[in-house]
Design an enzyme around this catalytic site. Sequence first.
Site, PDB file in Angstrom:
ATOM      1  N   ASP A 140     -32.600  22.130  46.008  1.00 45.52           N
ATOM      2  CA  ASP A 140     -32.257  22.946  47.184  1.00 45.52           C
ATOM      3  C   ASP A 140     -33.081  24.224  47.256  1.00 45.52           C
ATOM      4  OD1 ASP A 140     -30.448  21.175  48.211  1.00 45.52           O
ATOM      5  OD2 ASP A 140     -28.687  22.153  47.346  1.00 45.52           O
ATOM      6  N   ARG A 141     -33.207  24.727  48.480  1.00 42.54           N
ATOM      7  CA  ARG A 141     -33.922  25.977  48.806  1.00 42.54           C
ATOM      8  C   ARG A 141     -35.438  25.830  48.792  1.00 42.54           C
ATOM      9  NH1 ARG A 141     -29.571  28.759  50.664  1.00 42.54           N
ATOM     10  NH2 ARG A 141     -27.974  28.960  49.101  1.00 42.54           N
ATOM     11  N   ARG A 181     -13.562  35.345  49.085  1.00 46.21           N
ATOM     12  CA  ARG A 181     -13.842  34.255  50.021  1.00 46.21           C
ATOM     13  C   ARG A 181     -12.691  33.264  50.109  1.00 46.21           C
ATOM     14  NH1 ARG A 181     -19.395  35.071  47.949  1.00 46.21           N
ATOM     15  NH2 ARG A 181     -18.970  33.815  46.110  1.00 46.21           N
ATOM     16  N   ASP A 234     -31.702  28.738  37.078  1.00 48.07           N
ATOM     17  CA  ASP A 234     -31.929  28.012  38.332  1.00 48.07           C
ATOM     18  C   ASP A 234     -33.426  27.795  38.607  1.00 48.07           C
ATOM     19  OD1 ASP A 234     -29.243  28.681  38.409  1.00 48.07           O
ATOM     20  OD2 ASP A 234     -29.232  29.088  40.557  1.00 48.07           O
ATOM     21  N   HIS A 248     -23.383  26.305  33.743  1.00 46.67           N
ATOM     22  CA  HIS A 248     -24.054  26.799  34.946  1.00 46.67           C
ATOM     23  C   HIS A 248     -23.390  28.042  35.524  1.00 46.67           C
ATOM     24  CE1 HIS A 248     -26.384  26.966  38.565  1.00 46.67           C
ATOM     25  NE2 HIS A 248     -25.269  27.025  39.275  1.00 46.67           N
ATOM     26  N   ASN A 273     -23.997  23.769  40.524  1.00 52.99           N
ATOM     27  CA  ASN A 273     -23.183  23.522  41.710  1.00 52.99           C
ATOM     28  C   ASN A 273     -23.996  22.927  42.862  1.00 52.99           C
ATOM     29  OD1 ASN A 273     -24.356  26.233  41.951  1.00 52.99           O
ATOM     30  ND2 ASN A 273     -23.271  26.297  43.895  1.00 52.99           N
ATOM     31  N   HIS A 274     -25.324  22.980  42.765  1.00 59.25           N
ATOM     32  CA  HIS A 274     -26.137  22.337  43.803  1.00 59.25           C
ATOM     33  C   HIS A 274     -26.357  20.854  43.535  1.00 59.25           C
ATOM     34  CE1 HIS A 274     -27.475  25.460  46.683  1.00 59.25           C
ATOM     35  NE2 HIS A 274     -27.030  26.246  45.716  1.00 59.25           N
ATOM     36  N   ASP A 303     -28.925  23.608  38.952  1.00 57.68           N
ATOM     37  CA  ASP A 303     -29.541  24.046  40.209  1.00 57.68           C
ATOM     38  C   ASP A 303     -31.051  23.788  40.195  1.00 57.68           C
ATOM     39  OD1 ASP A 303     -27.076  24.694  41.098  1.00 57.68           O
ATOM     40  OD2 ASP A 303     -27.520  26.773  41.626  1.00 57.68           O
ATOM     41  N   HIS A 351     -34.339  25.551  41.679  1.00 56.18           N
ATOM     42  CA  HIS A 351     -34.295  25.462  43.142  1.00 56.18           C
ATOM     43  C   HIS A 351     -35.581  24.960  43.786  1.00 56.18           C
ATOM     44  CE1 HIS A 351     -30.281  26.663  43.919  1.00 56.18           C
ATOM     45  NE2 HIS A 351     -30.373  27.745  43.178  1.00 56.18           N
ATOM     46  N   HIS A 374     -26.797  30.638  37.891  1.00 58.24           N
ATOM     47  CA  HIS A 374     -25.978  30.652  39.107  1.00 58.24           C
ATOM     48  C   HIS A 374     -26.143  31.885  39.983  1.00 58.24           C
ATOM     49  CE1 HIS A 374     -22.863  29.193  41.690  1.00 58.24           C
ATOM     50  NE2 HIS A 374     -21.917  30.014  41.313  1.00 58.24           N
TER      51      HIS A 374
END
Lengths: 309, 307
Positions: B81-82, B207, B50, B160, B110-111, B78, B52, B234
């Site tokens: 993001d972030r 979850r 990642d 990923h 997944n981002h 990824d 990010h 990930h």
Amino acid sequence: MDQVPPVTRGRQVRSLPLPHRCNNPRNPACAHCGTVIIPSPAAIMPLEDTPSISVGSWTIESRKRPILDTPALSQWESEHLPGLGALPEMIFGGNYVRIRCDLDESKHWDIEFNALDALREVPTEDSGVRVSCASDWLRSKHRRCDGAPPQIAKQYDWTYTTRYRGTVTGCPLVADTTAELPLAMLAKPDPILFFDDMVLYEDELGDNGASMYSCKVRVMPERLLLLARFFLRVDDVLLRVQDTRLYVEFAQNRVVREWKRYEADYNEVFKRHRGGVPPHRDLRALLRDSNWVVDHLPIVERTCETIQL
Amino acid sequence: MNLDHTLELLRQGKHIPEETVYSLCLELQELLINEANVSYVDTPVTICGDIHGQLHDLLTLFEKSGGVEKTRYIFLGDFVDRGFYSLESFLLLLCYKLRYPDRITLIRGNHETRQITKVYGFYDEVLRKYGNCNVWRYCCEVFDYLSLGAIINNKIFCVHGGLSPDVDTLDAIRGIDRKQEVPHEGPMCDLLWSDPDDVETWSLSPRGAGFLFGKNEVDKFLHGNDIELIARAHQLVMEGYKEMFDGGLVTVWSAPNYCYRCGNIAAVLEIDDQLQRNYTIFEAVQPQDGVGNAIIPTKKPQMDYFL
């Protein structure tokens, strides 16, 4: 050592009613004694910062370190928190805020906020909360799989909701629902002698929201306020804030601890405020901001305790 | 469009005109549409986790691992993001991919989806930098064409997230129609989202969505496809990498001091011609240069009269 920034010096306004001591030379200057205490924010390796301040018989200390490494994580997993199926992704296990009162040479009282004790109060049974796509997801597995659908291997509260309100050493606080935080005293612009802000643990919930326990403290000449906040956002499902406020009146050696739980359905809050947000603001972004969220959620529970040391 | 000029601007974190982003993204789509779901890659190659949006750390990554002029890279997704520089980080990789198509393999994380980037920063970053979301749209179009995995010398599978109970073989992954937004369930979703864990069999995340897989599933996949290793990203790892299941799976993480505050180190994994694994670790860029100018914005504790 660092130069004392002249800007901070220029803010010297008030005299101190109580003697205090600042003791970290790495930090910018205190308006009063020239050596405060706004901890350095840089989280680079190796990171450690342990500023502290003493006011009268009270000492406030904090520490910041990086997230736990793999050996420490395995130890927490197997020894300290065996009931949690998985630990939060980011645990600042070396961080703490400690507030201590030395009553006399042999007797003291203190309260500390740390990640381990906070996580010890996370329930080890199913919270019942599911991410927004859970029912669709499971339905598709039922359709697809001939046999049994996949099961949850380890049950625990994956939202990491904790009722943690700090770890007390010495006499416990006593419930007193009539007690209130003296907001008027706290609203006064007294000089801030010590300030710190830190995260104890955080999890991104597999990119389904966020769960975070954070802590901030401000120390003024006559009193201090600490806010420990648990903030949970499960996107399209749930918003929850649990705030612990700890107030200390130094001269009286009096402590007030208030705990409030706020909670609402994510989509209900979204619907209610969709029309009321200025055009340049994004409501979903506001829902990621715990300060905005807490002002727009109903209180569902409150407790208050006090202690006179 | 002058690729070298754009690369230079990107390295300095400077603004890229909207039209440049548009044509970059268009060219990339034409390139990626011809790539397989699982790209073949030869050794030696360096596997990266990642990123990010941590542009400066991405530049360090290239510097510490040989650079794109000399080294082949697989990025496990990824990119965005972030961090504060999602756009620049992603565009830098796009430019390198255009310049050296055989030396860069980009796998979808997944981002790299519309839905996730709207929540976790990339969309907001583009709005802030351009005043509209066109550039975000162009990038999302590229996301839809990214590969789902890579296979190194037919022996190391790169992805990923992890495995899916719906795909036992690499051929099954090759059969997925990948050119779409990542679905909420199914094999494409699992490859980008699932996590290894200490479980006996395919398990449901507590979850309520997403798979956990254990050593049994990894061993079965390795054996069934005659491969040695699954390399995935990930999940944040303090040390930058973490091997599991007797070395059958590794998590590689390449964003040091994640979110500018975790204090973790980062790693890349170099696979040589003998399929030996060499990890290179690196630390985050200092937030300020030698004379105190901010290189990256720091999230200072803002002293305030909170109540």
